[in-house]
Every structure is written in structure tokens, then in C-alpha cells.
Enzyme design. Structure first.
Site, PDB file in Angstrom:
ATOM      1  N   LEU A  38       0.850  -1.186   0.000  1.00 37.69           N
ATOM      2  CA  LEU A  38       0.000   0.000   0.000  1.00 37.69           C
ATOM      3  C   LEU A  38       0.898   1.252   0.000  1.00 37.69           C
ATOM      4  O   LEU A  38       2.089   1.167   0.267  1.00 37.69           O
ATOM      5  CB  LEU A  38      -0.902  -0.010   1.232  1.00 37.69           C
ATOM      6  CG  LEU A  38      -1.802  -1.242   1.403  1.00 37.69           C
ATOM      7  CD1 LEU A  38      -2.649  -1.114   2.670  1.00 37.69           C
ATOM      8  CD2 LEU A  38      -2.719  -1.442   0.194  1.00 37.69           C
ATOM      9  N   GLY A 183      13.089  19.552 -13.650  1.00 40.48           N
ATOM     10  CA  GLY A 183      11.997  19.826 -12.703  1.00 40.48           C
ATOM     11  C   GLY A 183      12.373  19.225 -11.355  1.00 40.48           C
ATOM     12  O   GLY A 183      13.520  18.806 -11.142  1.00 40.48           O
ATOM     13  N   LEU A 187      15.938  17.350 -10.573  1.00 41.49           N
ATOM     14  CA  LEU A 187      16.893  18.100  -9.739  1.00 41.49           C
ATOM     15  C   LEU A 187      17.228  17.315  -8.465  1.00 41.49           C
ATOM     16  O   LEU A 187      18.370  17.290  -8.019  1.00 41.49           O
ATOM     17  CB  LEU A 187      16.318  19.474  -9.385  1.00 41.49           C
ATOM     18  CG  LEU A 187      16.232  20.450 -10.564  1.00 41.49           C
ATOM     19  CD1 LEU A 187      15.321  21.633 -10.225  1.00 41.49           C
ATOM     20  CD2 LEU A 187      17.616  20.960 -10.956  1.00 41.49           C
ATOM     21  N   HIS A 444      14.071  33.324  19.016  1.00 38.20           N
ATOM     22  CA  HIS A 444      15.432  33.713  18.616  1.00 38.20           C
ATOM     23  C   HIS A 444      16.432  32.752  19.250  1.00 38.20           C
ATOM     24  O   HIS A 444      16.278  32.425  20.425  1.00 38.20           O
ATOM     25  CB  HIS A 444      15.724  35.133  19.065  1.00 38.20           C
ATOM     26  CG  HIS A 444      17.131  35.556  18.770  1.00 38.20           C
ATOM     27  ND1 HIS A 444      17.543  35.874  17.489  1.00 38.20           N
ATOM     28  CD2 HIS A 444      18.231  35.652  19.564  1.00 38.20           C
ATOM     29  CE1 HIS A 444      18.835  36.181  17.515  1.00 38.20           C
ATOM     30  NE2 HIS A 444      19.282  36.035  18.762  1.00 38.20           N
TER      31      HIS A 444
END
Ligand code: FAD
Length: 468
Positions: A38, A183, A187, A444
Site C-alpha cells: 500500500l 523539474g 533536480l 530567537h
């Protein structure tokens, strides 16, 4: 004859996700799959094995080229390809086994064999042993996916001229690897084998790589991949590929020049086409468009009552997450709920290094349509975390409506672009503005701060660059 509420033909990400949702909604559901496992293209021969190899080859590349910059000494790292391939296969097996388990937990009956619609509400399943079973159902969902497109002058032989399926299973890195079509798939696989030692040349008919993605960022990606050693020939039309002594010789036209390329393996990655062979859809009157895609309305209904279609076999980007969301929406509609897919907020990603991700419109599309937009950009070289990571290549770009500030598109080139694109996708889904995103607190130091800064740059108030 057993009777179901929904029968789904095809167990790719469209089909199996539709089956889970149908099970959750209490519909008596069966799923038919012709292949042994599957999971469809995505799990077996697509998204998952390609990402497994991309990750492994990226680690190798890090060991070879980047580790020393961090003060980590790895002498002569080398590739053990059989182990790399085994790991990939194990990941695939874990996931396909997981899908089978999910069918059980959601009480979905799995029928192994080729499904064919014999009449509205009737489906036959022919097993590999040749036994045929007939089932009845109130609704049929076609989720039969797609297959690789073959070039008439470069037919797949599975050895020298290959599709992505074989290119995921090479037992050794080809010496020279020629890729036709720059494409996403070309790539990604070009990157894998380049990192693992092949000499990779990519031939592309168009004047650019990564069609559909933001042009400026695609050009930056091409520059990055060129620096990694991949050779590109754009505006190059391949006219023939012949095999001589087990090696391929490709001929191509570039401007007025005739070019020849020799290679050990040629990957033809010029796109995929919808697959509905042997399904019997035409026989029951289901309409197709000019590109052999099944025609559906916005509720995934074909022209034949009780027959629906989703995923790669219908129009739209051929992406696993698009197929999944259509599967969910389609089954919710069948169950009398209001399912929908927002096609303006479907991200696309190329998992190279850096990764290229985009959602919504591109800057070039906005220009073509003469739309009144504002652009905000932020480079990762001005982001603290990217510098700390020694991974500062890339940029974030936002396209926002000049009047309302609504985000219309977001594009990211960065090692972690596939993860970073989720935030702008959510903001687009909720109809948010660049100001909404720019005023949201981001942790941050994180790469996502570059996303926030690019959103702020739309209003020329980015903090860590000079706003122009
Ligand atoms: P599929 O996954 O193609 O599944 C269709 C299933 O239907 C198959 O299992 C097939 O055997 C079965 N079937 C067909 N006809 C019958 C029949 N008559 N009876 C029974 N069974 C039948 N997408 C992404 O979003 N991200 C990625 O990173 C990505 N990487 C990819 C990499 C590669 C190399 C390739 C080839 C594809 C990649 N894709 C990726 C695309 C993605 O795999 C597809 O968009 C996605 O699998 C489509 O899902 P689907 O359910 O429509 O069809």
C-alpha cells in the site's frame, strides 16, 4: 455480493488518506490496490525513498565538504551504498506497513488486485492469481495516480534509460549521469547522484530550471547546484538517445548547435501523466480532459453519479499533500459534510540543498498579470541562526497585495525551506497580511526569523538589512 458505502481504487496518499477519513466517519469502506504494498507512488517509489536518499547523500556531502568548517575532522569519508539503499528500503517498509495497520484500525477492508468499474456502483477486483471478485458500493473514489512520461525516442529500458523508479535503486553511482528535464524529480535525483560521486549533466528544454517556482530563486538554486558540480544545459532539446555497448549517447539541439552527450545512465524526468489504464472509467462514461485527466467539479464529482476522483489522476499539481487533502475533502462531501481544498495555499518543494519552496503566486506571475503588489525579501546571510549553522545560503521572498497587504505568495530558498514554508502557508490559508506575520513573535535565534523579517521588508521595516 458485499456492499460498501465507499470503494476507493488506489492506495497512494490520496486513496489511503481518503480511506482513513471514511473509516473515521463510520462509512463502510474498501480500498483496492494492484501493487503488493500500500502507499502508492509516494511511499514506494516517490516522495519517501527520494527523501531518504537525499538525506543520506546530504550527510555524506556534509562529512566531505562541511564538517571541517565546524572543526570536525572526518578523514576520507566514503559511501557504503548497499547500506544506504537498505536504510531507504527499511524506511519505505516501515511506512507501507504503517498504512496497512492504519487500514485495520480504521476498519477499512483492503482488497488486493486490479480494480475496474463495471457499472456505476459496481467494481470488480482481479487478483494477481487471476481470481475476480465483484463488489457493490454507493460511491466510488478513483485515486489511481500517475506514471512517468516516456519520450518516444528514449523508451525506458530500466537499465540505461531509466525513470525515477530505477534511479532510486542504482547499486552503484553511475560514472556519467544524464538527466533529461530539470523539474523537481530531475533536480532531486541529479543532486543525490552528484553528491554520491556521479558526473551529472542536466538537459532542459526551457530557458530555466524548476518551472512553476519563483524565477529569481530558481536561478539562485541553479547557481548553487552548479557550484556543487552539476552541469546545466538550458534551451536544449534532446532529439534522440541511442545505446551503444551499454552506454547511452544522447543528441540534442541547443540554439544552432548540435550537441552529443555520453552517459552510463540517462534519467528521463520530463513529467508524469495521469494513470487510468484498465480502470474501465471510459466504459461507464466518465469524462476525461485533453490531457487524459479525469474531469471533476469542485466537489470531486465526475459526470457519472456516485463516481468521484482525486489526486494525480485529476487536474492540479501532482503532489502528495494535494492528493491527501482532496481525499479528505472528497470523503467528507460523500458523508454530507462540507469538504474543500484551497488551491491557492498548496506549497511545492524541491528537496535539493538548498531546498526551494513556494506557495501562492510568484513575482513573475504577478508581473505577467500586472498585479499591484509589494515585495519583501530577506537573505539568510543576515540571519544569526543561519550563520551559526554555517548554512546561510538563500533568501525569503514575500509577495503581498499593495493595497490590502494580504500575502499572495511566499518563496524560500534554504536548507530547511520545506519546513519554513509551512508558516506562510498557514498565514495565506487564513487570509493574513505581511503585517500579521511581521508582528508575530518568532523565537530567537531561528531560521524562521528570516521569514518574519522578509514579511517586515514588505513595509520596508526589516531590521537586519538596509531596506530599499
Ligand atoms: P499514487 O501515489 O500514484 O497512487 C496510485 C495508486 O493506485 C498506486 O498504488 C497504483 O498501483 C494504484 N492503482 C492504479 N490503478 C489501479 C487499479 N485499477 N486498481 C488498483 N490499484 C490501482 N510529491 C510530493 O508532494 N512531495 C515529494 O517530495 C514528492 N516526491 C516525488 C518523488 C518522485 C521520484 C516521484 C515519482 C513523485 C514524487 N511526488 C512527490 C509526487 C507524489 O508521489 C504524487 O503526487 C502522489 O503519490 C499522488 O498520489 P495519488 O494518491 O494520487 O496516486
Amino acid at each position: 455480493m458485499e456492499k460498501f458505502d465507499v470503494v476507493i481504487i488506489g492506495s497512494g496518499p490520496g486513496g489511503y488518506v481518503a480511506a482513513i477519513r471514511a473509516g473515521q466517519l463510520g462509512l463502510k469502506t474498501a480500498i483496492i490496490e494492484k501493487d503488493k504494498e500500500l502507499g502508492g507512488t509516494c511511499l514506494n517509489i516517490g516522495c519517501i525513498p527520494s527523501k531518504a536518499l537525499l538525506t543520506s547523500s546530504d550527510h555524506f556531502s556534509f562529512a566531505k565538504k562541511e564538517a571541517a568548517k565546524h572543526g570536525i575532522v572526518i578523514e576520507n569519508p566514503r559511501v557504503d551504498l548497499p547500506t544506504m539503499q537498505k536504510r531507504k528500503d527499511k524506511v519505505v517498509k516501515t511506512l507501507t506497513g504503517g498504512v496497512r495497520q492504519l487500514m485495520k484500525t480504521n476498519k477499512v477492508m483492503v482488497l488486493e488486485g486490479m480494480g475496474a468499474i463495471t457499472a456505476p456502483g459496481k467494481v470488480s477486483v482481479k487478483s494477481s492469481a487471476g481470481e475476480t471478485q465483484e463488489i457493490e458500493t454507493k460511491n466510488i473514489v478513483i485515486a489511481t495516480g500517475s506514471v512517468a512520461i516516456e519520450l518516444p525516442f528514449a523508451k525506458f529500458d530500466g537499465k540505461t534509460i531509466v525513470s525515477s523508479t530505477e534511479a532510486l535503486c542504482f547499486e552503484e553511482a553511475p560514472g556519467k549521469f544524464l538527466v533529461i528535464g530539470a523539474g523537481a524529480i530531475g533536480l532531486e535525483l541529479g543532486s543525490v547522484w552528484n553528491r554520491l560521486g556521479s558526473e551529472v549533466t542536466m538537459l532542459e528544454f526551457l530557458p530555466r530550471i524548476a518551472l512553476g517556482f519563483d524565477l529569481e530563486l530558481s536561478n539562485l538554486l541553479q547557481r548553487a547546484l552548479t557550484a556543487q558540480g552539476i552541469k546545466f544545459h538550458l534551451e536544449t532539446k534532446v532529439t534522440g538517445v541511442k545505446i551503444e555497448n551499454g552506454r547511452a549517447i544522447a543528441s540534442a539541439d541547443k540554439a544552432n548547435e548540435k550537441l552529443t552527450f555520453e552517459a552510463d545512465k540517462v534519467l528521463v524526468s520530463v513529467g508524469r501523466k495521469p494513470f487510468s489504464e484498465g480502470l474501465g472509467a471510459e466504459k461507464v462514461g466518465v469524462e476525461f480532459d485533453e490531457r487524459k485527466r479525469i474531469k471533476v467539479d469542485k466537489h470531486f464529482r465526475t459526470n457519472v453519479e456516485g463516481i468521484y476522483a482525486i489526486g494525480d489522476v485529476i487536474a492540479g499539481p501532482m503532489l502528495a499533500h494535494k492528493a491527501e487533502d482532496e481525499g479528505i475533502a472528497c470523503v467528507e462531501i460523500i458523508a454530507g459534510k462540507s469538504g474543500h481544498v484551497n488551491y491557492g495555499a498548496i506549497p511545492s518543494i524541491i528537496y535539493t540543498n538548498p531546498e526551494l519552496a513556494g506557495v501562492g503566486i510568484t513575482e513573475d506571475q504577478a508581473k505577467e498579470k500586472a498585479m499591484n503588489v509589494r515585495i519583501g525579501k530577506f537573505p539568510f546571510r543576515a540571519n544569526g541562526r543561519a550563520l551559526a549553522n554555517e548554512d546561510a545560503e538563500g533568501v525569503v521572498k514575500f509577495i503581498a497585495d499593495a493595497k490590502t497587504d494580504k500575502i499572495l505568495g511566499a518563496h524560500i530558498l534554504q536548507h530547511a525551506a520545506s519546513e519554513l514554508i509551512a508558516e506562510p502557508t498557514s498565514v495565506i490559508e487564513f487570509g493574513g497580511s505581511s503585517e500579521d506575520l511581521g508582528r508575530t513573535t518568532h523565537s530567537h535565534p531561528t531560521l524562521s526569523e528570516a521569514v518574519k523579517e522578509a514579511a517586515m521588508a514588505v513595509e520596508k521595516r526589516a531590521l537586519h538589512i538596509v531596506n530599499r
